[in-house]
Design an enzyme around this catalytic site. Structure first.
Site, PDB file in Angstrom:
ATOM      1  N   LYS A   1      -1.460 -10.464  12.822  1.00 23.78           N
ATOM      2  CA  LYS A   1      -0.428  -9.426  12.725  1.00 23.78           C
ATOM      3  C   LYS A   1      -0.354  -8.587  14.011  1.00 23.78           C
ATOM      4  CE  LYS A   1       0.320  -9.914   8.099  1.00 23.78           C
ATOM      5  NZ  LYS A   1      -0.389 -11.187   7.928  1.00 23.78           N
TER       6      LYS A   1
HETATM    7  C1  LIG Z   1      -0.191 -12.427   7.345  1.00 23.41           C
HETATM    8  C2  LIG Z   1      -1.177 -13.511   7.445  1.00 23.41           C
HETATM    9  C3  LIG Z   1      -0.849 -14.866   7.186  1.00 23.41           C
HETATM   10  C4  LIG Z   1       0.529 -15.280   6.725  1.00 23.41           C
HETATM   11  O1  LIG Z   1       1.510 -15.178   7.743  1.00 23.41           O
HETATM   12  P1  LIG Z   1       3.055 -15.208   7.355  1.00 23.41           P
HETATM   13  O2  LIG Z   1       3.770 -14.910   8.623  1.00 23.41           O
HETATM   14  O3  LIG Z   1       3.230 -14.119   6.331  1.00 23.41           O
HETATM   15  O4  LIG Z   1       3.368 -16.545   6.810  1.00 23.41           O
HETATM   16  C5  LIG Z   1      -1.829 -15.834   7.325  1.00 23.41           C
HETATM   17  N1  LIG Z   1      -3.088 -15.494   7.675  1.00 23.41           N
HETATM   18  C6  LIG Z   1      -3.451 -14.216   7.921  1.00 23.41           C
HETATM   19  C7  LIG Z   1      -4.868 -13.916   8.259  1.00 23.41           C
HETATM   20  C8  LIG Z   1      -2.513 -13.181   7.818  1.00 23.41           C
HETATM   21  O5  LIG Z   1      -2.895 -11.906   8.060  1.00 23.41           O
END
Ligand SMILES: *Cc1c(COP(=O)(O)O)cnc(C)c1O
Length: 493
Positions: A110
């Site tokens: 993120k």
């Molecule tokens: C948010 C997240 C995901 C999923 O990503 P998306 O863009 O929502 O598909 C996968 N792994 C981790 C560790 C995340 O924080």
């Protein structure tokens, strides 16, 4: 470049307006009306660093930002906050290439978007003559809250309020949030679950009287949610970056197609890969990896999206999702950019929890392939990869890794594959230590972190080290019905 809404084609707004607004008025998502082309070749990109690649990829999507503005945003985001100058390094593990997207401030992927979103947002405000202070309101089940707090901390012209379920996040996640620095950050635990927090935030967003009172005092709400195009566009960058690193290292030839395998939840990360492909990045397959909440796997198999099923809490919690919001943008594409059809399908999803696309529409999904791994498979994979290579996967990347293996076994496809790694194993130290067979019962979080360091030899990230001695700066807890009051107190309105 204009953006329209997936549910209303009469919308035509600029990138900065789309970033400011977040979500279209009728509930649709903003999508670019055309896909920009690059001014440079992939070969030229091999000579560029992450920031330079970021500028080339993003400028076409954000064409109402000046060069100086966009470069300013990029430089403010991708700096020493990341613990490696490569920003998103590639590591070879067995025959796969792992793209580590967790070298930012909160050790989760993120950070790739939330490091830059605050700068895109404040620049957008300036360019649209918005003088109000932007108040970011977020409900979090853990990861997003911390990454948003870290991104917005001390960014002038903004403040951020995060609500989380007091008893619904891991102790490391809670500690990460409660020790957040920055005079403009506010963290509040609520007595309730994530849904209560989310509903409370939505109610505050929709409170017209509050909105009016805020505007009079010079505040306006915005969202750091993953449907904002200001989060999507920065994610396209690392697909080009990964490709051009492989090209630079002579692992692939110019134009050779590669696969990307993405651990998926809300469908934002893999959608960015799809946009990269549309911009001309040579991509063979986009492998969408799910955990036991395999709504997307079923969708890619059958063309039928069905959220009516049990919600399973797994060891890869950021992928525990039954409504993948960003899929709407792909649906819009496969319906031939029909806002009418998209709205119809999304209404069916909202009302009955199910929709189905036509066989012709499904054919347009041929770039995608779904896969899933159970918790047991995830655990076994983490252990096996660690035993065989010494590399430690986190629980989300473990799912993607297993899906990659299954994909190869079932298709025989030997195409070079990049697997997105979305979290540092230190973020999920308990599950990871359990997977590799270490004792976890009665062992506290920091002992587990030291233990992981000992068995893996991987440096403990600064983000984790800092937590040890960090002072708790936030201690407000309230009932779910008191959230609005808390916002009023914080803003002094
Ligand atoms: C948010 C997240 C995901 C999923 O990503 P998306 O863009 O929502 O598909 C996968 N792994 C981790 C560790 C995340 O924080």
């Amino acid at each position: 470049m204009k953006y329209t809404s997936t549910r209303d084609n009469s919308v035509h707004i600029s990138a900065s307006e789309a970033i400011l607004q977040g979500l279209a008025n009728e509930g649709g998502l903003f999508v670019p009306e055309t896909i920009p082309v690059l001014d440079v070749t992939l070969a030229q990109m091999t000579q560029m660093d992450y920031r330079e690649v970021a500028y080339e990829v993003m400028k076409g999507f954000l064409d109402d930002f000046t060069e100086e503005e966009l470069k300013g945003c990029i430089n403010a985001a991708y700096d020493e906050k990341f613990d490696t100058p490569e920003i998103a390094p590639l590591t070879k593990v067995d025959d796969a290439y792992i793209l580590e997207l967790w070298h930012g401030k909160t050790i989760a992927f993120k950070d790739m978007a939330l490091s830059i979103l605050p700068h895109l947002l404040t620049t957008s405000a300036k360019n649209n003559n918005v003088k109000d202070e932007i108040v970011i309101l977020t409900a979090t089940s853990g990861d997003t809250g911390k990454a948003a707090l870290a991104g917005f901390a001390d960014v002038p012209g903004t403040s951020i309020i995060v609500f989380y379920p007091k008893d619904g996040v891991s102790s490391i996640q809670e500690r990460q949030m409660l020790t957040q620095e920055g005079d403009n950050t506010h963290v509040i635990g609520i007595r309730g679950n994530f849904d209560d927090a989310q509903t409370g935030v939505k109610n505050i967003f929709n409170d017209k009287e509050l909105k009016q009172r805020m505007l009079e005092k010079g505040f306006r709400f915005s969202s750091a949610n993953s449907i904002n195009i200001g989060r999507l566009v920065p994610q396209i960058v690392y697909y080009f970056y990964a490709y051009t690193r492989l090209l630079k290292d002579g692992i692939i030839t110019d134009g050779e197609k590669i696969n990307f395998d993405v651990p998926t939840g809300n469908f934002g990360n893999i959608l960015a890969a799809y946009y990269a492909k549309q911009m001309g990045l040579p991509v063979n397959r986009l492998i969408c990896a799910s955990n036991e909440n395999k709504v997307l796997f079923d969708f890619f198999e059958t063309g039928r999206y069905d959220r009516n099923r049990e919600f399973i809490l797994t060891s890869s919690p950021s992928m525990d999702i039954l409504i993948s919001s960003n899929l709407e943008r792909l649906i819009y594409e496969v319906t031939g950019k029909s806002a009418e059809k998209t709205l119809d399908l999304m209404t069916k999803l909202k009302e009955g929890g199910v929709y189905e696309i036509t066989p012709e529409e499904k054919e347009k999904l041929s770039a995608f392939c779904g896969g899933f791994a159970t918790q047991e498979e995830d655990k076994d994979t983490i252990k096996r990869v660690f035993d065989e290579t010494g590399y430690v996967l986190d629980t989300h990347t473990g799912v993607a890794y297993r899906v990659y293996e299954k994909y190869r076994e079932s298709t025989g496809d030997e195409t070079v594959t990049v697997i997105d790694s979305t979290a540092s194993p230190y973020k999920f130290a308990r599950s990871v230590m359990e997977a590799i067979g270490e004792k976890t019962e009665g062992v506290d979080d920091f002992e587990l972190i030291d233990g992981l360091n000992k068995v893996s030899g991987m440096t403990v990230p600064k983000a984790v080290e800092e937590l040890r001695g960090a002072a708790v700066r936030h201690n407000t807890v309230c009932g779910a019905d008191e959230m609005k009051r808390q916002v009023e107190v914080i803003l002094g309105i």
